[in-house]
Design a protein around this motif. Structure first.
Motif, PDB file in Angstrom:
ATOM      1  N   GLU A 129     -21.842  15.933 124.223  1.00  0.00           N
ATOM      2  CA  GLU A 129     -20.470  15.532 123.904  1.00  0.00           C
ATOM      3  C   GLU A 129     -19.806  14.967 125.156  1.00  0.00           C
ATOM      4  N   SER A 130     -19.082  13.874 124.997  1.00  0.00           N
ATOM      5  CA  SER A 130     -18.436  13.245 126.146  1.00  0.00           C
ATOM      6  C   SER A 130     -17.066  13.872 126.402  1.00  0.00           C
ATOM      7  N   VAL A 131     -16.887  14.420 127.597  1.00  0.00           N
ATOM      8  CA  VAL A 131     -15.585  15.010 127.967  1.00  0.00           C
ATOM      9  C   VAL A 131     -15.168  14.433 129.320  1.00  0.00           C
ATOM     10  N   GLU A 132     -13.867  14.440 129.577  1.00  0.00           N
ATOM     11  CA  GLU A 132     -13.384  13.901 130.843  1.00  0.00           C
ATOM     12  C   GLU A 132     -12.472  14.914 131.518  1.00  0.00           C
TER      13      GLU A 132
END
Lengths: 355, 814
Positions: A129-132
């Motif tokens: 999952e892409s998180v920032e």
């Protein structure tokens, strides 16, 4: 009042005019003159039917209709002939297709943005999952929680920019620009229970001189996977698959031991150099892009250090996993053949439109 | 990372692996000992520089200071060449360069190719060469003497050529920051024998009247040993040692200093030699500096010491900053005959802090400080001392009088017990306990395997070992990372969260790229001076920026609180080489907050400047040139809203945006702040950035605000199946009346049936009179529920007319 004979003459005249109409506009003018709803000559005759005595109506009406039908069919016939003629003429013509066209404006995604999207898409397909996270970060997350206490020699590798404290916040929470995306490992694990699988793209900063392959402001991507049985074989598999999907099968991949305080064992992944094709030399001598090694180091990685796991209350006897982090620019350079990293921030449209 | 130069000939003294230097370098690299490159010593000599013997020497007939040397170098005929050297005699073996050989000019230092040279009437077609001319150091005083055992005629490269493996050593491996350390790695990797260097037997006894050692702070200095030597002769160190020092990157000085450096490179442990006669009170003490104490260090700097600084002192004064830099007072002099040799162990954190505090960190620090700043094992102290004593005996006449070693709390060797299954658990590779044990033993570990347990004691010099994972890594390094298979993680998929702002950001990017605008990314740190150039009067447009306390350059010294400056800079630089630009950036701006991290607010900035059409510059045969205008910018922003499906604007629309043309810009305020601005750039600001004064347009808005205006899902519209009635109306209004009010009046008057209102033309002129304007409007009337009758249409038009006339004072023309 017109007679049936007059009507025939009217229709004759109309048909003659129709047959001599040279184009569709002339034909339309004829139609309007005779059949316009408002003041067409035949229309006017039609309107008169109502004024006639009942006995004359059928005969006159028939004559009007005949005239109208003759004109209408002549119009249609002539119209068809004119259109067919125009098409035939058009088909005989040729255009100069080398003339400059009326161009549309074309925008290009920035190569960094596109590479980040590619990275997160590929890793997303493997369940990451892409998180920032924040670029301006506490020392704690940038270093301490990652097993790099203050004055640790490993900090030499991560020369940092520090932020002045205009608001008088407590000085024990030193704030700087993150030198890597790894602080998000800790932030993610603080918030979640295993299993964890995330990818973190973002801007990073390091206090260092810039040259063709180094920038003080750059982008990284970070991967983290924690579960009960995640091993270095999984790490290697994910990174190999990542490289294959990003570059295709022909790019060579190398996996060797390295040192990072927050992973143990640690490794480095490298791809063969796209400029010298891994030979280390170009016709100008030593390859400047890979420094002559033939390899471009793309990411540091390893098994998350048990200390880092303990810090976020993960039980290292139950959970283990890997982390990796690399420079987005390196990949973008490989993917686009960009020879100098500084081009990414220069925003010269001539470059941006080319990649 | 600390770097290390490993001359291959030196390495081979301890270990001989069945492989070439390049293969060894590659193997080390693949085992985690990073190799930057392999340098060739003598690579430039090629096939023109050979080993030669001087057959005879004669006086030059025309010059007192020149000689004629006849040399044999493997050719059929010996050659006679002119030389100015005085350190040669017949029978000497020397390097000889033929015509065409490349060498370093002894005076200019430049690389040159040898040509015939007339010297006082005699043409010399070749040269005998000095070390400097061969690129082997600074020595140009005389011809380089070679060993008499060398075969005359062989290429010098084959005779004395060497390779240097240039390495970067990880900071957790100070033991490997040495030639012997690398030799141990090579021995382990190739499973071959390691030959330890010769070392003296240390008696461990020293007459206290000669020298006493004392540790006052055994945390800062856990071990302190010294040897006392007499009969020292200070002279240059032997050639081979000088050559090795040069190859390893150090400058030879005299034998005593060279030996301390040589042992540091060899073993990794720095040493310090004192002239023993200069030590007052015949004592060496490791203690913290006294208040107000000063020290003049070897770099001739007078330093005020901090009470935290550890110093080595004699009975009266500080002699050196312990582990960081020695003092001038006690250094070795040309007439030194008695040497006190110190080998000590220091706590690395203190060393690093002292180095930092005195501006001696990194490359400005000493080689010793760089080593002591790492966790160097105290076990190396006695080894290095014994080795140096041995070399001083051989090469400086040193007679060992005695030695002493204070080590109050000896450090235990690292002891790690792990399960045999830990290795496959971490690596995912099937490696049996026996194989793990073998790999560890090759690295010098003591290993016991019982059932599923591997019990290990690390070698004393390894300070990086502490946990099971460290042991696993050692095993993996030796068996090779290639043994680890590749596989993909299995098991339950973690729950994914939604990240609407990230997704929305990429959607906005796609839309703007689709509109033909170029995506850009500029530096997040900018020049603070830029922020004073964003409004005509220099007043700030954004909050005070976050300042970087240690910027590399003022042009990247504050975190940008607005995208405006970056947009203007990008436009300005590009307009130097093109007629027009249209681009955008989506990045955070950084806004300070009290008592928490700054807000990183994702912002979209759009800039249009200069020529809009034709798109391909100069191609006006189809498209007349046209500048960007306000309507383009509004079209793009409204188009973006349409494309992402944004609903009505949230917040108050006001005229005028900061830094923009006051009459040709808008802002949206929401939650007490400006969340969006757009319009023509203030022409005075445009001028400051060398941008077109009347054709520069900017829009900036908060990504999160646009997202808040955008429903998560669109609401689908069912198209009407009934025909439309289309009417054209001309509406004359006062000049000051905005078009929007006209359109709004029409839409409201014909509510339910007004499908669209289009402005066909805007006319000003004699037909409508001064102070008036005429809008030609096309109104499409359509009902969703049935066909509009002529009567319905007339009714709607009447309502429209009434509304326009009464509400707006308009008149309708036909």
């Amino acid at each position: 009042m017109a007679t049936a004979t007059d009507l025939k003459g009217l229709a004759d005249r109309a048909v003659k005019e129709i047959s001599s109409a040279a184009d569709e506009a002339a034909l339309e003018a004829v139609r309007v003159r005779y059949l316009s709803r408002k003041d067409g000559l035949i229309t006017a005759a039609t309107k008169e039917i109502a004024t006639l005595p009942a006995a004359e109506k059928p005969g006159y009406g028939k004559a009007v209709n005949e005239a109208k039908q003759r004109v209408e069919s002549a119009l249609e016939e002539r119209g068809r002939a004119l259109r067919e003629g125009a098409i035939a003429k058009s088909l005989s013509e040729t255009a100069d297709l080398t003339l400059p066209p009326r161009r549309v404006r074309v925008g290009h995604m920035h190569p960094i943005a596109r590479t980040i999207r590619e990275i997160t898409r590929i890793l997303g397909s493997m369940g990451f999952e892409s998180v920032e996270g924040p670029e301006v970060e506490y020392d704690y997350y940038s270093f301490e929680a990652l097993n790099i206490p203050r004055d640790h020699p490993a900090r030499d590798k991560f020369n940092s920019f520090w932020i002045a404290n205009p608001l008088g916040d407590p000085t024990d929470r030193r704030v700087g620009l993150r030198p890597h995306t790894s602080p998000m490992q800790i932030r993610v694990m603080e918030k979640r229970k295993p299993p964890v699988r995330v990818v973190v793209p973002g801007r990073c900063y390091r206090f260092e001189a810039t040259d063709a392959t180094h920038e003080s402001i750059f982008f990284q991507y970070e991967g983290l996977a924690i579960d009960e049985q995640i091993s270095m074989a999984d790490l290697k598999g994910v990174l190999y698959s990542f490289a294959r999907q990003l570059f295709g099968g022909e790019r060579k991949v190398r996996f060797r031991p390295d040192y990072f305080p927050f992973t143990e064992p640690s490794a480095e992944i490298a791809f063969d150099c796209f400029v010298c094709d891994g030979s280390g030399t170009t016709n100008k001598g030593r390859c400047a892009t890979c420094g002559g090694s033939g390899w471009i180091e793309a990411a540091g990685c390893g098994m998350v250090h048990p200390e880092a796991l303990r810090r976020v209350d993960y039980d290292p006897s139950k959970y283990q996993g890997f982390a990796f982090g690399g420079g987005v620019e390196r990949l973008a350079m490989l993917l686009t053949g960009t020879p100098d990293i500084r081009l990414f921030h220069e925003n010269d449209m001539r470059y941006l439109e080319s990649v | 990372m600390p770097s290390l130069r490993v001359p291959y000939s030196w390495l081979r003294e301890y270990v001989q692996a069945p492989a070439t230097v390049d293969e060894i370098a590659a193997r080390l690299h693949m085992a985690g000992m990073e190799v930057d490159r392999v340098e060739r010593v003598g690579g430039a000599w090629g096939d023109k520089v050979r080993v030669a013997r001087i057959q005879k020497l004669e006086k030059h007939p025309n010059a007192d200071k020149l000689q004629l040397a006849t040399v044999e170098f493997g050719a059929a005929q010996p050659k006679t060449v002119v030389t100015g050297a005085t350190n040669i005699a017949a029978g000497d073996v020397v390097p000889y360069g033929e015509l065409g050989a490349e060498y370093v000019d002894g005076h200019t230092g430049e690389r040159v190719v040898m040509k015939p040279k007339n010297m006082r009437g005699i043409t010399s077609e070749g040269m005998i060469l000095s070390a400097k001319e061969l690129g082997l150091g600074e020595d140009h005083d005389g011809i380089m003497q070679l060993a008499k055992s060398l075969t005359v005629g062989v290429l010098l490269q084959d005779a004395i050529g060497d390779a240097v493996i240039v390495m970067e050593i990880a900071p957790n491996r100070p033991d490997a920051l040495s030639i012997l350390g690398i030799a141990r790695e090579v021995a382990a990797l190739y499973n071959v024998k390691l030959t330890e260097p010769r070392a003296a037997e240390l008696p461990g006894k020293l007459d206290p009247s000669l020298l006493t050692i004392r540790i006052e702070d055994d945390r800062a200095c856990p071990r302190f040993a010294a040897a006392y030597l007499e009969g020292i002769r200070i002279e240059p160190s032997p050639d081979w040692m000088q050559r090795r020092l040069v190859a390893a990157g150090m400058r030879p000085i005299t034998n005593i200093v060279d030996i301390t450096n040589y042992v540091m490179l060899e073993i990794g442990q720095p040493l310090h030699a004192y002239d023993a006669t200069m030590l007052r009170g015949r004592v060496l003490v490791a203690r913290k500096a006294k208040r107000g104490e000063r020290l003049r260090t070897l770099d001739s700097k007078d330093r005020a010491l901090r009470p935290e600084d550890l110093v080595i002192a004699d009975g009266e004064r500080a002699l050196g900053l312990a582990g960081v830099m020695g003092g001038e007072d006690s250094e070795i002099r040309p007439n030194t005959t008695t040497v006190a040799l110190e080998a000590a162990s220091f706590e690395p954190l203190g060393i690093r802090r002292s180095s930092d505090a005195h501006g001696l960190q990194g490359s400005s620090g000493s080689a010793a400080a760089r080593r002591f700043g790492l966790d160097l094992s105290p076990a190396l102290v006695s080894l290095a001392l014994a080795r140096a004593v041995s070399l001083m005996g051989e090469h400086a006449g040193g007679r060992l009088i005695g030695s002493t070693d204070v080590y109050p709390h000896p450090r235990d060797r690292a002891h790690v017990r792990l399960r045999g299954s830990d290795v496959p658990r971490v690596l995912g590779a099937s490696i049996a306990s026996a194989e793990s044990a073998d790999a560890l033993r090759r690295l010098g570990f003591d290993v016991q395997v019982a059932d599923d347990t591997i019990d290990t004691y690390a070698p004393a010099f390894r300070t990086d070992i502490g946990i099971a994972e460290d042991i696993v890594e050692e095993v993996a390094r030796i068996v090779g990372y290639d043994r680890i298979p590749t596989r993909l993680p299995f098991g339950p998929l973690p729950a994914h969260e939604r990240h609407p702002l990230d997704v929305f950001r990429e959607r906005v990017r796609d839309v703007l790229v689709g509109f033909g605008l170029q995506d850009t990314i500029s530096y997040a740190a900018i020049d603070p001076a830029w922020l004073t150039k964003l409004t005509a009067d220099g007043s700030p447009l954004a909050p005070e920026p976050l300042r970087i306390t240690n910027p590399t350059t003022v042009s990247q010294s504050v975190m940008r609180p607005t995208l405006r400056a970056s947009l203007l800079d990008t436009a300005s630089r590009n307009l130097r080489h093109r007629e027009g630009v249209g681009f955008f950036e989506i990045s955070p701006v950084y806004l300070p907050r009290k008592a928490e991290l700054p807000e990183e607010r994702w912002t979209v900035g759009i800039l249009l400047a200069g020529q809009a059409e034709p798109v391909h510059e100069g191609e006006t045969w189809l498209t007349s040139p046209r500048s960007w205008d306000l309507h383009d910018l509004r079209g793009i922003t409204i188009g973006l809203r349409d494309a992402v499906g944004a609903g009505p604007v949230k917040g108050a629309l006001q005229r005028g945006g900061p830094g923009l043309h006051p009459g040709r810009s808008l802002r949206i305020e929401s939650d007490g702040r400006v969340v969006a601005v757009g319009g023509q750039l203030d022409p005075r600001v445009a001028a400051m950035w060398e941008l077109p004064e009347h054709a520069t347009f900017v829009a900036e808005f908060e990504l999160a605000h646009l997202l808040s205006e955008t429903p998560a899902h669109p609401s689908a519209v069912m198209p009407s199946r009934y025909p439309a009635a289309i009417r054209e109306i001309a509406i004359v209004v006062d000049e000051a009346r905005p078009y929007g009010e006209v359109e709004q009046a029409i839409t409201e008057a014909a509510k339910g049936v007004a499908e669209s209102v289009a402005l066909r033309d805007l006319y000003r002129g004699p037909q409508v009179g001064a102070g008036k304007k005429s809008f030609a409007v096309r109104v499409v009337l359509r009902s969703a529920t049935g066909t509009l009758s002529e009567e319905d249409v007339e009714k709607a038009l009447k309502r429209i007319q009434g509304r326009l006339e009464r509400g707006l004072g308009a008149s309708l023309r036909s």
